[in-house]
Design a protein around this motif. Sequence first.
Motif, PDB file in Angstrom:
ATOM      1  N   GLU A  29       4.148   2.068  -0.127  1.00 62.00           N
ATOM      2  CA  GLU A  29       2.825   2.005  -0.752  1.00 62.00           C
ATOM      3  C   GLU A  29       1.736   2.738  -0.098  1.00 62.00           C
ATOM      4  N   ARG A  30       1.326   3.929  -0.741  1.00 58.53           N
ATOM      5  CA  ARG A  30       0.447   4.935  -0.171  1.00 58.53           C
ATOM      6  C   ARG A  30      -0.921   4.505  -0.072  1.00 58.53           C
ATOM      7  N   ASP A  31      -1.472   3.506  -0.997  1.00 62.80           N
ATOM      8  CA  ASP A  31      -2.497   2.822  -1.142  1.00 62.80           C
ATOM      9  C   ASP A  31      -2.861   1.734  -0.142  1.00 62.80           C
ATOM     10  N   SER A  32      -3.674   2.013   0.750  1.00 63.30           N
ATOM     11  CA  SER A  32      -3.708   1.160   2.210  1.00 63.30           C
ATOM     12  C   SER A  32      -4.350  -0.147   1.837  1.00 63.30           C
ATOM     13  N   ALA A  33      -5.336  -0.403   0.683  1.00 65.32           N
ATOM     14  CA  ALA A  33      -5.539  -1.740   0.352  1.00 65.32           C
ATOM     15  C   ALA A  33      -4.509  -2.454  -0.294  1.00 65.32           C
ATOM     16  N   LYS A  34      -3.636  -1.896  -1.077  1.00 68.07           N
ATOM     17  CA  LYS A  34      -2.488  -2.534  -1.545  1.00 68.07           C
ATOM     18  C   LYS A  34      -1.530  -3.034  -0.588  1.00 68.07           C
ATOM     19  N   ARG A  35      -1.360  -1.979   0.238  1.00 68.59           N
ATOM     20  CA  ARG A  35      -0.330  -2.056   1.406  1.00 68.59           C
ATOM     21  C   ARG A  35      -0.738  -3.314   2.335  1.00 68.59           C
ATOM     22  N   GLU A  36      -1.952  -3.364   2.904  1.00 72.47           N
ATOM     23  CA  GLU A  36      -2.552  -4.690   3.400  1.00 72.47           C
ATOM     24  C   GLU A  36      -2.534  -5.781   2.628  1.00 72.47           C
ATOM     25  N   HIS A  37      -2.661  -5.909   1.318  1.00 71.52           N
ATOM     26  CA  HIS A  37      -2.491  -7.112   0.497  1.00 71.52           C
ATOM     27  C   HIS A  37      -1.017  -7.585   0.570  1.00 71.52           C
ATOM     28  N   ALA A  38      -0.162  -6.634   0.634  1.00 74.42           N
ATOM     29  CA  ALA A  38       1.275  -6.986   0.370  1.00 74.42           C
ATOM     30  C   ALA A  38       1.594  -7.753   1.722  1.00 74.42           C
ATOM     31  N   LEU A  39       1.111  -7.032   2.851  1.00 73.97           N
ATOM     32  CA  LEU A  39       1.281  -7.684   4.374  1.00 73.97           C
ATOM     33  C   LEU A  39       0.953  -8.785   4.422  1.00 73.97           C
ATOM     34  N   ASP A  40      -0.417  -9.379   3.684  1.00 75.28           N
ATOM     35  CA  ASP A  40      -0.815 -10.670   3.827  1.00 75.28           C
ATOM     36  C   ASP A  40       0.096 -11.634   3.219  1.00 75.28           C
ATOM     37  N   GLU A  41       0.707 -11.334   2.116  1.00 77.13           N
ATOM     38  CA  GLU A  41       1.597 -11.935   1.558  1.00 77.13           C
ATOM     39  C   GLU A  41       3.061 -11.979   2.067  1.00 77.13           C
ATOM     40  N   LEU A  42       3.380 -11.067   2.475  1.00 80.28           N
ATOM     41  CA  LEU A  42       4.824 -11.119   3.008  1.00 80.28           C
ATOM     42  C   LEU A  42       5.127 -11.326   4.530  1.00 80.28           C
ATOM     43  N   PHE A  43       3.974 -11.207   5.341  1.00 80.28           N
ATOM     44  CA  PHE A  43       4.085 -11.537   6.697  1.00 80.28           C
ATOM     45  C   PHE A  43       3.349 -12.531   7.212  1.00 80.28           C
ATOM     46  N   ALA A  60      -2.341  -5.008  10.630  1.00 85.09           N
ATOM     47  CA  ALA A  60      -2.943  -3.897  10.698  1.00 85.09           C
ATOM     48  C   ALA A  60      -2.206  -2.790  11.218  1.00 85.09           C
ATOM     49  N   ALA A  61      -1.497  -2.921  12.343  1.00 87.27           N
ATOM     50  CA  ALA A  61      -1.069  -2.093  13.084  1.00 87.27           C
ATOM     51  C   ALA A  61       0.465  -1.360  12.367  1.00 87.27           C
ATOM     52  N   ILE A  62       1.168  -2.433  11.474  1.00 86.94           N
ATOM     53  CA  ILE A  62       2.214  -2.290  10.679  1.00 86.94           C
ATOM     54  C   ILE A  62       1.826  -1.339   9.533  1.00 86.94           C
ATOM     55  N   SER A  63       0.755  -1.901   8.950  1.00 87.56           N
ATOM     56  CA  SER A  63       0.275  -0.921   7.797  1.00 87.56           C
ATOM     57  C   SER A  63      -0.243   0.225   8.409  1.00 87.56           C
ATOM     58  N   ALA A  64      -0.799   0.612   9.536  1.00 87.31           N
ATOM     59  CA  ALA A  64      -1.017   1.959   9.889  1.00 87.31           C
ATOM     60  C   ALA A  64       0.174   2.680  10.216  1.00 87.31           C
ATOM     61  N   VAL A  65       1.347   2.132  10.607  1.00 91.00           N
ATOM     62  CA  VAL A  65       2.741   2.854  10.934  1.00 91.00           C
ATOM     63  C   VAL A  65       3.254   3.440   9.754  1.00 91.00           C
TER      64      VAL A  65
END
Length: 132
Positions: A29-43, A60-65
């Motif tokens: 996922e290249r869109d950081s907002a979508k990536r962070e939403h997914a992280l909230d659901e999956l992690f 947030a750090a995983i999203s940045a990586v």
Amino acid sequence: MPDGTTASTPDEPDYDRLLRANLERVFNERDSAKREHALDELFVDDPVMYEPADVVRRRAAISAVAGKLLEQFGPNFRFVPDGAATGHHGFGVLHWHAGPQDGPVTVTGSDIAEVVEGRIKRLWVMLDPQTP
């Protein structure tokens, strides 16, 4: 199961759904907002990701990586699952390959996840040795 896959049961999460979603919705996922939403659901709230050269703590750090990897390798770089994820007793594994969408495979590896209450608590990124 005879084919090596595991079915989701009341006591076991759907490892394939979870680890494929992580690959697609976080690491592709290249869109950081979508990536962070997914992280909230999956992690879980305070996950840890173990990479070969680093330990990454918190969503947030995983999203940045993930964002840096996609930026570093270009707009056509993708992670693709190889087969179905398997797992039991709270641990799941998904093999994958990555590279330009229509190009050669540049890296292969596996994600191994500790899953607690249906979400990833710890994720180990295992890279396969590169052959010349």
